[in-house]
Motif scaffolding. Structure first.
Motif, PDB file in Angstrom:
ATOM      1  N   LYS A 162      22.379  25.624 -51.976  1.00  0.00           N
ATOM      2  CA  LYS A 162      21.883  25.840 -50.618  1.00  0.00           C
ATOM      3  C   LYS A 162      20.502  25.203 -50.432  1.00  0.00           C
ATOM      4  CE  LYS A 162      24.377  30.192 -49.907  1.00  0.00           C
ATOM      5  NZ  LYS A 162      24.243  31.665 -49.718  1.00  0.00           N
ATOM      6  N   LYS A 163      19.660  25.352 -51.442  1.00  0.00           N
ATOM      7  CA  LYS A 163      18.317  24.769 -51.383  1.00  0.00           C
ATOM      8  C   LYS A 163      18.403  23.244 -51.315  1.00  0.00           C
ATOM      9  CE  LYS A 163      13.861  24.827 -53.796  1.00  0.00           C
ATOM     10  NZ  LYS A 163      13.099  25.369 -54.955  1.00  0.00           N
ATOM     11  N   LEU A 164      19.308  22.685 -52.069  1.00  0.00           N
ATOM     12  CA  LEU A 164      19.493  21.233 -52.095  1.00  0.00           C
ATOM     13  C   LEU A 164      19.888  20.704 -50.721  1.00  0.00           C
ATOM     14  CD1 LEU A 164      19.763  18.650 -53.945  1.00  0.00           C
ATOM     15  CD2 LEU A 164      22.199  19.208 -54.097  1.00  0.00           C
ATOM     16  N   ALA A 165      20.770  21.409 -50.037  1.00  0.00           N
ATOM     17  CA  ALA A 165      21.329  20.909 -48.786  1.00  0.00           C
ATOM     18  C   ALA A 165      20.504  21.290 -47.561  1.00  0.00           C
ATOM     19  CB  ALA A 165      22.761  21.415 -48.615  1.00  0.00           C
ATOM     20  N   LYS A 166      19.772  22.415 -47.629  1.00  0.00           N
ATOM     21  CA  LYS A 166      19.155  22.953 -46.419  1.00  0.00           C
ATOM     22  C   LYS A 166      17.625  22.867 -46.377  1.00  0.00           C
ATOM     23  CE  LYS A 166      23.255  24.231 -45.033  1.00  0.00           C
ATOM     24  NZ  LYS A 166      23.951  23.516 -43.929  1.00  0.00           N
ATOM     25  N   SER A 167      16.961  22.479 -47.462  1.00  0.00           N
ATOM     26  CA  SER A 167      15.496  22.507 -47.486  1.00  0.00           C
ATOM     27  C   SER A 167      14.875  21.527 -46.498  1.00  0.00           C
ATOM     28  CB  SER A 167      14.984  22.211 -48.905  1.00  0.00           C
ATOM     29  OG  SER A 167      15.312  23.266 -49.779  1.00  0.00           O
ATOM     30  N   GLN A 168      15.511  20.350 -46.342  1.00  0.00           N
ATOM     31  CA  GLN A 168      14.981  19.346 -45.424  1.00  0.00           C
ATOM     32  C   GLN A 168      15.535  19.587 -44.024  1.00  0.00           C
ATOM     33  OE1 GLN A 168      12.928  17.428 -43.735  1.00  0.00           O
ATOM     34  NE2 GLN A 168      12.574  16.324 -45.660  1.00  0.00           N
ATOM     35  N   SER A 169      14.669  20.028 -43.114  1.00  0.00           N
ATOM     36  CA  SER A 169      15.098  20.352 -41.752  1.00  0.00           C
ATOM     37  C   SER A 169      14.829  19.211 -40.770  1.00  0.00           C
ATOM     38  CB  SER A 169      14.393  21.623 -41.256  1.00  0.00           C
ATOM     39  OG  SER A 169      12.979  21.450 -41.282  1.00  0.00           O
ATOM     40  N   GLY A 170      14.196  18.129 -41.246  1.00  0.00           N
ATOM     41  CA  GLY A 170      13.905  16.997 -40.374  1.00  0.00           C
ATOM     42  C   GLY A 170      15.123  16.115 -40.145  1.00  0.00           C
ATOM     43  N   VAL A 171      14.976  15.193 -39.209  1.00  0.00           N
ATOM     44  CA  VAL A 171      16.051  14.251 -38.906  1.00  0.00           C
ATOM     45  C   VAL A 171      15.479  12.835 -38.853  1.00  0.00           C
ATOM     46  CG1 VAL A 171      17.863  13.580 -37.288  1.00  0.00           C
ATOM     47  CG2 VAL A 171      17.258  15.978 -37.536  1.00  0.00           C
ATOM     48  N   LEU A 172      15.887  11.996 -39.770  1.00  0.00           N
ATOM     49  CA  LEU A 172      15.586  10.560 -39.811  1.00  0.00           C
ATOM     50  C   LEU A 172      14.111  10.251 -40.062  1.00  0.00           C
ATOM     51  CD1 LEU A 172      16.937   7.811 -39.636  1.00  0.00           C
ATOM     52  CD2 LEU A 172      16.469   7.780 -37.202  1.00  0.00           C
ATOM     53  N   ILE A 173      13.198  10.692 -39.176  1.00  0.00           N
ATOM     54  CA  ILE A 173      11.770  10.411 -39.336  1.00  0.00           C
ATOM     55  C   ILE A 173      11.029  11.726 -39.578  1.00  0.00           C
ATOM     56  CG2 ILE A 173       9.693   9.481 -38.252  1.00  0.00           C
ATOM     57  CD1 ILE A 173      11.451   7.616 -36.643  1.00  0.00           C
ATOM     58  N   ILE A 174      10.298  11.796 -40.678  1.00  0.00           N
ATOM     59  CA  ILE A 174       9.586  13.027 -41.024  1.00  0.00           C
ATOM     60  C   ILE A 174       8.127  12.700 -41.359  1.00  0.00           C
ATOM     61  CG2 ILE A 174      11.647  14.200 -41.873  1.00  0.00           C
ATOM     62  CD1 ILE A 174      10.744  13.487 -44.725  1.00  0.00           C
ATOM     63  N   LYS A 175       7.268  13.706 -41.270  1.00  0.00           N
ATOM     64  CA  LYS A 175       5.851  13.578 -41.609  1.00  0.00           C
ATOM     65  C   LYS A 175       5.627  14.212 -42.974  1.00  0.00           C
ATOM     66  CE  LYS A 175       1.556  12.647 -40.128  1.00  0.00           C
ATOM     67  NZ  LYS A 175       1.098  11.336 -39.605  1.00  0.00           N
ATOM     68  N   LEU A 176       5.091  13.418 -43.921  1.00  0.00           N
ATOM     69  CA  LEU A 176       4.858  13.937 -45.261  1.00  0.00           C
ATOM     70  C   LEU A 176       3.552  14.717 -45.317  1.00  0.00           C
ATOM     71  CD1 LEU A 176       5.905  10.976 -47.587  1.00  0.00           C
ATOM     72  CD2 LEU A 176       7.287  12.857 -46.700  1.00  0.00           C
ATOM     73  N   PRO A 177       3.474  15.708 -46.197  1.00  0.00           N
ATOM     74  CA  PRO A 177       2.219  16.468 -46.361  1.00  0.00           C
ATOM     75  C   PRO A 177       1.095  15.540 -46.818  1.00  0.00           C
ATOM     76  CG  PRO A 177       4.065  17.570 -47.447  1.00  0.00           C
ATOM     77  CD  PRO A 177       4.555  16.219 -47.058  1.00  0.00           C
ATOM     78  N   GLU A 178      -0.100  15.798 -46.365  1.00  0.00           N
ATOM     79  CA  GLU A 178      -1.247  14.978 -46.747  1.00  0.00           C
ATOM     80  C   GLU A 178      -1.453  15.043 -48.255  1.00  0.00           C
ATOM     81  OE1 GLU A 178      -5.998  14.483 -45.627  1.00  0.00           O
ATOM     82  OE2 GLU A 178      -4.703  15.861 -44.491  1.00  0.00           O
ATOM     83  N   GLY A 179      -1.651  13.879 -48.854  1.00  0.00           N
ATOM     84  CA  GLY A 179      -1.863  13.819 -50.294  1.00  0.00           C
ATOM     85  C   GLY A 179      -0.612  13.562 -51.106  1.00  0.00           C
ATOM     86  N   GLN A 180       0.556  13.652 -50.470  1.00  0.00           N
ATOM     87  CA  GLN A 180       1.787  13.399 -51.221  1.00  0.00           C
ATOM     88  C   GLN A 180       1.890  11.914 -51.558  1.00  0.00           C
ATOM     89  OE1 GLN A 180       5.307  15.284 -49.784  1.00  0.00           O
ATOM     90  NE2 GLN A 180       6.700  13.889 -50.815  1.00  0.00           N
ATOM     91  N   LYS A 181       2.171  11.616 -52.805  1.00  0.00           N
ATOM     92  CA  LYS A 181       2.214  10.236 -53.265  1.00  0.00           C
ATOM     93  C   LYS A 181       3.637   9.693 -53.237  1.00  0.00           C
ATOM     94  CE  LYS A 181      -1.877  10.660 -56.233  1.00  0.00           C
ATOM     95  NZ  LYS A 181      -2.414  10.502 -57.610  1.00  0.00           N
ATOM     96  N   MET A 182       3.717   8.383 -53.007  1.00  0.00           N
ATOM     97  CA  MET A 182       5.004   7.688 -53.007  1.00  0.00           C
ATOM     98  C   MET A 182       4.952   6.574 -54.052  1.00  0.00           C
ATOM     99  SD  MET A 182       6.921   9.182 -50.746  1.00  0.00           S
ATOM    100  CE  MET A 182       8.182   8.051 -50.175  1.00  0.00           C
ATOM    101  N   PRO A 183       6.104   6.057 -54.466  1.00  0.00           N
ATOM    102  CA  PRO A 183       6.124   5.016 -55.509  1.00  0.00           C
ATOM    103  C   PRO A 183       5.351   3.770 -55.086  1.00  0.00           C
ATOM    104  CG  PRO A 183       8.313   5.914 -55.142  1.00  0.00           C
ATOM    105  CD  PRO A 183       7.453   6.465 -54.052  1.00  0.00           C
ATOM    106  N   HIS A 184       4.789   3.083 -56.064  1.00  0.00           N
ATOM    107  CA  HIS A 184       4.054   1.846 -55.796  1.00  0.00           C
ATOM    108  C   HIS A 184       5.019   0.662 -55.694  1.00  0.00           C
ATOM    109  CE1 HIS A 184       0.087   3.592 -56.244  1.00  0.00           C
ATOM    110  NE2 HIS A 184       0.477   4.185 -57.370  1.00  0.00           N
ATOM    111  N   PRO A 185       4.713  -0.305 -54.828  1.00  0.00           N
ATOM    112  CA  PRO A 185       5.587  -1.471 -54.668  1.00  0.00           C
ATOM    113  C   PRO A 185       5.612  -2.348 -55.917  1.00  0.00           C
ATOM    114  CG  PRO A 185       4.078  -1.249 -52.809  1.00  0.00           C
ATOM    115  CD  PRO A 185       3.600  -0.314 -53.867  1.00  0.00           C
ATOM    116  N   CYS A 186       6.717  -3.048 -56.089  1.00  0.00           N
ATOM    117  CA  CYS A 186       6.874  -4.024 -57.164  1.00  0.00           C
ATOM    118  C   CYS A 186       6.650  -5.411 -56.578  1.00  0.00           C
ATOM    119  CB  CYS A 186       8.266  -3.912 -57.781  1.00  0.00           C
ATOM    120  SG  CYS A 186       8.598  -5.148 -59.049  1.00  0.00           S
ATOM    121  N   GLU A 187       5.535  -6.045 -56.920  1.00  0.00           N
ATOM    122  CA  GLU A 187       5.173  -7.327 -56.312  1.00  0.00           C
ATOM    123  C   GLU A 187       6.191  -8.425 -56.613  1.00  0.00           C
ATOM    124  OE1 GLU A 187       2.923  -7.564 -54.129  1.00  0.00           O
ATOM    125  OE2 GLU A 187       2.134  -5.543 -54.413  1.00  0.00           O
ATOM    126  N   ASN A 188       6.736  -8.453 -57.831  1.00  0.00           N
ATOM    127  CA  ASN A 188       7.708  -9.490 -58.187  1.00  0.00           C
ATOM    128  C   ASN A 188       8.958  -9.397 -57.321  1.00  0.00           C
ATOM    129  OD1 ASN A 188       6.041 -10.500 -60.189  1.00  0.00           O
ATOM    130  ND2 ASN A 188       6.968  -9.258 -61.811  1.00  0.00           N
TER     131      ASN A 188
END
Length: 286
Positions: free
Chosen positions: A87-113
């Protein structure tokens, strides 16, 4: 982006003017890590979509995601988790398509190659045609950008100077053009079958229009100029031109041209001389 059958994602750095093909069936996420608005224009071939003419999106998460469509029992057994975890896996995300991430949350770094191989910046590319006081035209095909061939498309970028004109052209290979106006404004005319004017209207930044197969299109920029991007439904487009050195008018013999237009030899000679001096991109009239 995760391509079909790939074992891990590829993270790419994007900037203004970048073109990135997204193959059918690929999973992608898009994240704005800057401090300004990011606008992404999605253009593609939709004739094989679930609803022809519309993009078919398969969202993995959120209220319209695939996970939420399956029952708790199916998710728990598929991922070997208990019901509460399912239930947590399927229902935790209540947004649709475009969401706002919490401030400070990090995302993966791009691969230049990978970015160099999978992304092409059309703004930085050398133009194929550059006419003083008229503008420039940059064509992008699989020859310049091999990854583009995987999605079966090609593209052109046209920048018209103030009051300049893009003379009439058509796709001679039966491809369709989808044109997005990125900057400025102007007037567009599209002529179709039986010489009927299918479109005659003002366009501005944010407008999008379609040029059907074998229809002929031309544009004149307003005083601020105009920039538009065209997606073409073939990897190697062939354009028919009505002006310049490769004009179909210039290829016809004088006798045929005179008879077809029903004009005197003197006018045919004048017209032919003007064609030889003309260009695809036309500067403003004096």
């Amino acid at each position: 982006m995760v391509s079909p059958k790939a074992s891990q994602e590829v993270v790419l750095r994007l900037k203004k003017g970048d073109i990135i093909p997204v193959p059918s069936g690929a999973v992608s996420w898009w994240y704005n890590d800057g401090d300004s608005e990011l606008i992404i224009v999605f253009l593609g071939e939709t004739s094989k979509a679930y609803v022809p003419g519309e993009f078919t999106y398969f969202l993995l998460t959120g209220t319209q995601g695939i996970l939420g469509g399956f029952s708790t029992e199916f998710n728990s057994r598929a991922y070997d988790i208990n019901n509460e975890e399912a239930k947590k896996l399927a229902k935790s995300q209540s947004g649709v398509l475009i969401i706002k991430l919490p401030e400070g949350q990090k995302m993966p770094h791009p691969c230049e190659n990978s970015t160099e191989k999978l992304v092409f910046n059309i703004d930085a590319a050398l133009p194929d045609i550059h006419v003083q006081n008229a503008g420039l035209l940059t064509a992008l095909t699989a020859k310049k950008f091999p990854f583009l061939g995987e999605v079966g498309l090609s593209a052109t970028l046209v920048r018209l100077d103030a009051n300049a004109m893009s003379s009439p052209m058509y796709a001679a290979d039966s491809s369709v053009q989808v044109i997005y106006v990125a900057k400025g404004s102007g007037r567009i005319q599209v002529v179709g079958i039986n010489g009927e004017r299918a479109l005659d209207t003002k366009v501005k930044a944010g407008h999008l229009f379609v040029v059907p197969r074998f229809f002929v299109a031309s544009a004149i920029a307003d005083g601020e100029g105009m920039e538009y991007f065209s997606m073409i439904t073939t990897t190697q487009p062939v354009f028919g031109e009505f002006t310049g050195k490769t004009s179909v008018w210039g290829a016809l013999s004088p006798q045929v041209l005179q008879a077809s237009l029903n004009v005197a030899p003197e006018f045919e000679q004048l017209f032919r001389a003007k064609i030889k001096k003309s260009t695809i991109l036309v500067p403003p009239q004096n």
